[in-house]
Scaffold this motif. Structure first.
Motif, PDB file in Angstrom:
ATOM      1  N   GLN A 102     -11.318 -26.239 -11.196  1.00 39.47           N
ATOM      2  CA  GLN A 102     -10.174 -25.496 -11.697  1.00 39.47           C
ATOM      3  C   GLN A 102     -10.027 -24.210 -10.901  1.00 39.47           C
ATOM      4  O   GLN A 102     -10.955 -23.771 -10.223  1.00 39.47           O
ATOM      5  N   SER A 103      -8.853 -23.620 -10.950  1.00 41.86           N
ATOM      6  CA  SER A 103      -8.627 -22.378 -10.212  1.00 41.86           C
ATOM      7  C   SER A 103      -8.701 -21.185 -11.153  1.00 41.86           C
ATOM      8  O   SER A 103      -8.515 -21.310 -12.365  1.00 41.86           O
ATOM      9  N   VAL A 104      -8.974 -20.037 -10.570  1.00 46.81           N
ATOM     10  CA  VAL A 104      -9.000 -18.786 -11.326  1.00 46.81           C
ATOM     11  C   VAL A 104      -8.477 -17.680 -10.416  1.00 46.81           C
ATOM     12  O   VAL A 104      -8.690 -17.701  -9.204  1.00 46.81           O
ATOM     13  N   THR A 105      -7.745 -16.746 -11.006  1.00 45.33           N
ATOM     14  CA  THR A 105      -7.220 -15.609 -10.256  1.00 45.33           C
ATOM     15  C   THR A 105      -7.792 -14.325 -10.835  1.00 45.33           C
ATOM     16  O   THR A 105      -7.736 -14.097 -12.047  1.00 45.33           O
ATOM     17  N   LEU A 106      -8.327 -13.505  -9.961  1.00 44.32           N
ATOM     18  CA  LEU A 106      -8.907 -12.217 -10.330  1.00 44.32           C
ATOM     19  C   LEU A 106      -7.990 -11.136  -9.775  1.00 44.32           C
ATOM     20  O   LEU A 106      -7.725 -11.101  -8.572  1.00 44.32           O
ATOM     21  N   SER A 107      -7.468 -10.282 -10.641  1.00 44.29           N
ATOM     22  CA  SER A 107      -6.479  -9.281 -10.227  1.00 44.29           C
ATOM     23  C   SER A 107      -6.993  -7.871 -10.463  1.00 44.29           C
ATOM     24  O   SER A 107      -7.536  -7.563 -11.530  1.00 44.29           O
ATOM     25  N   CYS A 108      -6.802  -7.037  -9.458  1.00 44.01           N
ATOM     26  CA  CYS A 108      -7.228  -5.640  -9.517  1.00 44.01           C
ATOM     27  C   CYS A 108      -6.018  -4.748  -9.770  1.00 44.01           C
ATOM     28  O   CYS A 108      -4.929  -5.009  -9.264  1.00 44.01           O
ATOM     29  N   GLN A 157     -17.514 -10.982  -0.704  1.00 44.37           N
ATOM     30  CA  GLN A 157     -16.147 -10.684  -1.107  1.00 44.37           C
ATOM     31  C   GLN A 157     -15.247 -11.912  -1.059  1.00 44.37           C
ATOM     32  O   GLN A 157     -15.612 -12.944  -0.516  1.00 44.37           O
ATOM     33  N   CYS A 158     -14.062 -11.755  -1.621  1.00 44.14           N
ATOM     34  CA  CYS A 158     -13.126 -12.853  -1.846  1.00 44.14           C
ATOM     35  C   CYS A 158     -12.876 -13.705  -0.611  1.00 44.14           C
ATOM     36  O   CYS A 158     -12.778 -14.922  -0.714  1.00 44.14           O
ATOM     37  N   THR A 159     -12.760 -13.087   0.542  1.00 42.06           N
ATOM     38  CA  THR A 159     -12.423 -13.860   1.737  1.00 42.06           C
ATOM     39  C   THR A 159     -13.486 -14.904   2.080  1.00 42.06           C
ATOM     40  O   THR A 159     -13.214 -15.822   2.850  1.00 42.06           O
ATOM     41  N   ASN A 160     -14.674 -14.799   1.490  1.00 44.30           N
ATOM     42  CA  ASN A 160     -15.728 -15.794   1.719  1.00 44.30           C
ATOM     43  C   ASN A 160     -15.574 -17.029   0.847  1.00 44.30           C
ATOM     44  O   ASN A 160     -16.121 -18.082   1.166  1.00 44.30           O
ATOM     45  N   TRP A 161     -14.864 -16.912  -0.290  1.00 39.56           N
ATOM     46  CA  TRP A 161     -14.808 -18.036  -1.226  1.00 39.56           C
ATOM     47  C   TRP A 161     -13.447 -18.204  -1.878  1.00 39.56           C
ATOM     48  O   TRP A 161     -13.276 -19.041  -2.749  1.00 39.56           O
ATOM     49  N   GLY A 162     -12.458 -17.431  -1.435  1.00 40.26           N
ATOM     50  CA  GLY A 162     -11.132 -17.544  -2.029  1.00 40.26           C
ATOM     51  C   GLY A 162     -10.072 -16.983  -1.103  1.00 40.26           C
ATOM     52  O   GLY A 162     -10.311 -16.752   0.074  1.00 40.26           O
ATOM     53  N   THR A 163      -8.880 -16.764  -1.663  1.00 37.74           N
ATOM     54  CA  THR A 163      -7.754 -16.235  -0.894  1.00 37.74           C
ATOM     55  C   THR A 163      -7.315 -14.920  -1.518  1.00 37.74           C
ATOM     56  O   THR A 163      -6.959 -14.876  -2.697  1.00 37.74           O
ATOM     57  N   MET A 164      -7.351 -13.850  -0.729  1.00 37.03           N
ATOM     58  CA  MET A 164      -6.917 -12.543  -1.202  1.00 37.03           C
ATOM     59  C   MET A 164      -5.455 -12.366  -0.847  1.00 37.03           C
ATOM     60  O   MET A 164      -5.052 -12.530   0.303  1.00 37.03           O
ATOM     61  N   SER A 165      -4.638 -12.079  -1.842  1.00 34.63           N
ATOM     62  CA  SER A 165      -3.213 -11.835  -1.627  1.00 34.63           C
ATOM     63  C   SER A 165      -2.836 -10.580  -2.393  1.00 34.63           C
ATOM     64  O   SER A 165      -2.843 -10.580  -3.635  1.00 34.63           O
ATOM     65  N   CYS A 225      -7.252 -12.076  -6.046  1.00 37.61           N
ATOM     66  CA  CYS A 225      -8.085 -13.072  -5.374  1.00 37.61           C
ATOM     67  C   CYS A 225      -7.987 -14.371  -6.153  1.00 37.61           C
ATOM     68  O   CYS A 225      -8.247 -14.396  -7.360  1.00 37.61           O
ATOM     69  N   THR A 226      -7.604 -15.442  -5.476  1.00 34.13           N
ATOM     70  CA  THR A 226      -7.514 -16.748  -6.129  1.00 34.13           C
ATOM     71  C   THR A 226      -8.583 -17.673  -5.561  1.00 34.13           C
ATOM     72  O   THR A 226      -8.696 -17.828  -4.349  1.00 34.13           O
ATOM     73  N   ILE A 227      -9.361 -18.243  -6.460  1.00 33.94           N
ATOM     74  CA  ILE A 227     -10.331 -19.273  -6.095  1.00 33.94           C
ATOM     75  C   ILE A 227      -9.695 -20.588  -6.515  1.00 33.94           C
ATOM     76  O   ILE A 227      -9.504 -20.856  -7.698  1.00 33.94           O
ATOM     77  N   ASN A 228      -9.312 -21.406  -5.538  1.00 37.26           N
ATOM     78  CA  ASN A 228      -8.530 -22.609  -5.845  1.00 37.26           C
ATOM     79  C   ASN A 228      -9.331 -23.698  -6.524  1.00 37.26           C
ATOM     80  O   ASN A 228      -8.822 -24.390  -7.391  1.00 37.26           O
ATOM     81  N   GLN A 229     -10.561 -23.895  -6.120  1.00 36.93           N
ATOM     82  CA  GLN A 229     -11.405 -24.898  -6.771  1.00 36.93           C
ATOM     83  C   GLN A 229     -12.761 -24.283  -7.037  1.00 36.93           C
ATOM     84  O   GLN A 229     -13.543 -24.070  -6.107  1.00 36.93           O
ATOM     85  N   LEU A 230     -13.021 -23.969  -8.293  1.00 37.72           N
ATOM     86  CA  LEU A 230     -14.306 -23.378  -8.626  1.00 37.72           C
ATOM     87  C   LEU A 230     -15.418 -24.352  -8.288  1.00 37.72           C
ATOM     88  O   LEU A 230     -15.348 -25.531  -8.591  1.00 37.72           O
TER      89      LEU A 230
END
Length: 98
Positions: A28-34, A56-64, A68-73
């Protein structure tokens, strides 16, 4: 893990999780927002199994922007928090992947 919290009761930044729950599931995906006064954010994670320990996010997700969104946990259990370019820290959130 108290060292991930500001001593001030009013942190300069905050981290929110969507979906908002502690327990998450594989694939599942999860989004972490600052949010806060800064415009440049990094989402970081502490886990005992990762090397280096703080990654940090760029190692395991997409920072926009500030999210930070992790598409597949996968093996992403850990403690997450935000850091700003000016050195502000958010609250820390513990996420467990089942």
């Amino acid at each position: 893990m108290s060292n991930y919290y500001l001593s001030d009761s009013h942190p300069a930044a905050s981290l929110s999780v969507n979906p908002d729950r502690v327990q998450h599931f594989l694939y599942q995906s999860v989004t972490l927002s600052c949010s806060g006064n800064d415009t440049k954010w990094r989402v970081r994670r502490f886990t005992e199994t990762a090397s280096p320990s703080y990654i940090q996010c760029t190692n395991w997700g997409t920072m926009s922007g500030s999210s930070c969104t992790i598409n597949q946990l996968w093996y992403h259990s850990g403690v997450y928090w935000c850091e700003s370019g000016s050195g502000d820290f958010s609250n820390a959130v513990n996420i467990t992947v089942q």
